[in-house]
Motif scaffolding. Structure first.
Motif, short mmCIF file in Angstrom:
data_model
loop_
_atom_site.label_atom_id
_atom_site.label_comp_id
_atom_site.label_asym_id
_atom_site.label_seq_id
_atom_site.Cartn_x
_atom_site.Cartn_y
_atom_site.Cartn_z
N LEU A 1 8.91 -2.47 -6.70
CA LEU A 1 9.19 -2.15 -5.30
C LEU A 1 10.39 -2.98 -4.87
O LEU A 1 10.26 -4.13 -4.49
CB LEU A 1 7.97 -2.49 -4.44
N SER B 1 0.81 -1.23 0.00
CA SER B 1 0.00 0.00 0.00
C SER B 1 0.84 1.28 0.00
O SER B 1 0.31 2.34 -0.29
CB SER B 1 -0.95 0.01 1.20
N GLN B 2 2.11 1.19 0.34
CA GLN B 2 3.02 2.34 0.39
C GLN B 2 2.41 3.56 1.09
O GLN B 2 2.28 4.63 0.52
CB GLN B 2 3.49 2.72 -1.01
N PRO B 3 2.05 3.43 2.37
CA PRO B 3 1.41 4.54 3.09
C PRO B 3 2.30 5.77 3.25
O PRO B 3 1.80 6.88 3.45
CB PRO B 3 1.06 3.93 4.45
N THR B 4 3.62 5.60 3.16
CA THR B 4 4.54 6.74 3.27
C THR B 4 5.01 7.22 1.90
O THR B 4 5.90 8.06 1.82
CB THR B 4 5.76 6.38 4.14
N ALA B 5 4.44 6.67 0.85
CA ALA B 5 4.78 7.01 -0.54
C ALA B 5 6.26 6.77 -0.85
O ALA B 5 6.85 7.46 -1.66
CB ALA B 5 4.39 8.45 -0.85
N ARG B 6 6.86 5.78 -0.17
CA ARG B 6 8.24 5.41 -0.43
C ARG B 6 8.29 4.03 -1.04
O ARG B 6 7.44 3.20 -0.79
CB ARG B 6 9.07 5.45 0.86
N ASN B 7 9.33 3.78 -1.81
CA ASN B 7 9.50 2.52 -2.54
C ASN B 7 10.23 1.51 -1.67
O ASN B 7 11.38 1.18 -1.91
CB ASN B 7 10.26 2.80 -3.84
#
Length: 133
Positions: free
Chosen positions: A48, A14-20
């Protein structure tokens, strides 16, 4: 510290922190402990790639990592052991199956003098696997 009998699935999806990134279990600066009987399933994907199933970091000593199942690990490492000093580190009886990208089963910069390190885990098929020790 004990991390026993957990199931971690779709880490990083889901990448909640918008990081890969997709990071599993982190053992960092432990004086003693055990990571045993956990299932880490589907970490990352082809896009990812900042991922690992289990990471052993910092000045860690008297730790056992055993009987874990790492399945569908994409991107970086199944098990990552950093170059910080370690003592009495035992990694055994784990089952590791990688995803569809070139991934290292175990990546270890660790080469501590006067310490004990045991590696007897199994690699079960999957992607192009490399060993970096």
């Amino acid at each position: 510290v004990l991390i026993d009998a957990n199931v971690l699935m779709d880490i990083g999806r889901s990448q909640p922190t918008a990081r890969n990134l997709g990071w599993g279990i982190d053992v960092d600066d432990w004086d003693s402990g055990r990571v045993r009987g956990n299932v880490v399933h589907h970490v990352g994907d082809a896009a990812l790639d900042n991922t690992w199933g289990i990471k052993i970091d910092g000045h860690t000593s008297d730790v056992e990592v055993s009987a874990n199942v790492l399945h569908g690990i994409y991107g970086r490492e199944g098990i990552r052991i950093t170059s910080d000093p370690k003592a009495n580190l035992q990694v055994f009886g784990n089952e590791i199956q990688l995803g569809g990208t070139p991934t290292e089963v175990i990546d270890s910069d660790y080469a501590g003098a006067g310490t004990f390190f045991a590696w007897t885990s199994d690699f079960i098929g999957g992607a192009k696997a490399t060993f970096d020790e």
